[in-house]
Write an enzyme that holds these catalytic residues in place. Structure first.
Site, PDB file in Angstrom:
ATOM      1  CB  CYS A 134      -0.924  -0.021   1.220  1.00 14.10           C
ATOM      2  SG  CYS A 134      -1.916   1.471   1.344  1.00 14.10           S
ATOM      3  CB  CYS A 137      -0.590   2.431   4.117  1.00 17.14           C
ATOM      4  SG  CYS A 137      -2.071   1.788   3.344  1.00 17.14           S
ATOM      5  CG  ASP A 138       3.149   1.131   4.419  1.00 18.60           C
ATOM      6  OD1 ASP A 138       2.731   1.576   5.502  1.00 18.60           O
ATOM      7  OD2 ASP A 138       2.889  -0.016   4.004  1.00 18.60           O
TER       8      ASP A 138
END
Ligand code: NAP
Length: 325
Positions: A134, A137-138
């Site tokens: 992701c 997200c990261d």
């Protein structure tokens, strides 16, 4: 135990659109969200191609707005996971979650698909410590670093472009041509922060410190095997449908995609499906939303046809009357 009219399994664009339609048709509707409210699109940064948002929208905002719209007509949301279903006796159907049991006259299955794993040593071990599925997200954690993106489809190139906001990206792809759309290929190739290693697979993800330090790459044409230093590995090699909870009770193809007819009906009367759990081709938020609407309309017609057999249930709180779209 909760007795409801419609259970929707999954809360991506398909589930949220389905909830809007069944709730607005005055059928008591509960959405079991699954592990990620909003599904995959909720982990996507810029959504440029969902109609109605000329400036684009973030995935989290899109799904939040869809949820609010469904709630306006009385849909309820249960942040839980479905563990088991019983479709064997026909309607009403039993749907068990980790914390509750629902009995519903109709079920709409929209629980999507999950990112595919490479299955190489180090992948599982270093997930969350340099290995990610992701970018939204990261990506932030890799500011100023060097990362590898694995895959050659739309997801890989789209996320590679996004990740250049933070990092230098090397796309590693197993063939010498991309599956991604031409427009994404043109954008990715014009981006000076993206390099390419083609005809190459990741054999291993390595670390001696607990966070990713390198990948072992193998050129499938020359047979060369070498270590390539990197701070992170973002894997975008496709998705698998989340059909495990059905235990074979609804018909699916060999890869696990649920089979539906033109009216989004599964082989079990009263169970409908839409979105990526059945769609291996388009996989767009907008097509999933359309699927969810179609599944909900079919469920609505089916429920209305058997209205005289339905046990009375409290009506959802209806919102203000608005014109049909
Ligand atoms: P995909 O189209 O199935 O592409 C998967 C990529 O991963 C392929 O390039 C494939 O290589 C590679 N791959 C698969 N297994 C591998 C393995 N074990 N090791 C190394 N590489 C592997 O998946 P996707 O990119 O996630 O896209 C899925 C669908 O969503 C597509 O229909 C796509 O159009 C859509 N999508 C659209 C957008 C958009 O419109 N903006 C964005 C994202 C996704 P090969 O090419 O050699 O098979």
């Amino acid at each position: 135990m909760q007795r409801v009219r419609v259970i929707i399994i999954g809360s991506g664009p398909a589930g949220l659109s389905a909830a809007l339609y069944t709730a607005r048709a005055q059928f008591e509707t509960v959405v079991i969200t699954g592990p990620q409210f909003g599904g995959q699109i909720a982990t996507t940064h810029d959504v440029d191609n969902f109609p109605g948002f000329p400036e684009g929208v973030t995935g989290p905002e899109l799904v939040e707005r869809m949820k609010q719209q469904a709630e306006r007509f009385g849909a309820r949301f249960d942040y839980d996971l479905v563990t088991e279903v019983d479709f064997t006796q026909g309607t009403p159907f039993t749907v068990k979650t980790q914390n509750d049991v629902y009995v519903a006259d109709a079920v709409i299955v929209t629980n999507g698909a999950t990112p595919r794993k490479l299955g190489v040593p180090g992948e599982y071990e270093f997930t969350g410590r340099g290995v990610s599925y992701c970018a939204t997200c990261d990506g932030f954690f890799f500011r100023g670093k060097n990362i590898v993106v694995v895959g050659g489809g739309d997801s890989a190139l789209q996320e590679a472009i996004f990740l250049t906001k933070f990092a230098n990206v090397t796309v590693v792809h197993r063939r010498d041509t991309f599956r991604a759309s031409t427009s994404l290929q043109i954008r990715a190739k014009a981006n000076p922060k993206i390099n390419y290693i083609m005809d190459t697979v990741v054999e291993k993800i390595n670390s001696e410190t607990g966070v990713v330090q390198s990948v072992t790459l193998a050129n499938v044409k020359t047979g060369d095997v070498y270590d390539f230093p990197t701070d992170g590995v973002f894997i975008f090699v496709g998705y698998d449908p989340n059909g495990g909870i059905f235990g074979g009770q609804i018909a699916a193809d060999a890869d696990g995609y649920v089979l539906v007819d033109q009216l989004m009906r599964t082989n079990v009367e009263g169970v409908f499906a839409g979105g990526e759990i059945h769609d291996r081709i388009w996989r767009q938020a907008a097509t999933a939303a359309g699927d969810g609407v179609a599944a909900a309309l079919s469920a609505t017609v089916w429920l209305q046809e058997r209205a005289d057999q339905l046990e009375p249930l409290p009506l959802p709180a209806a919102g203000a009357a608005v014109a049909d779209a």
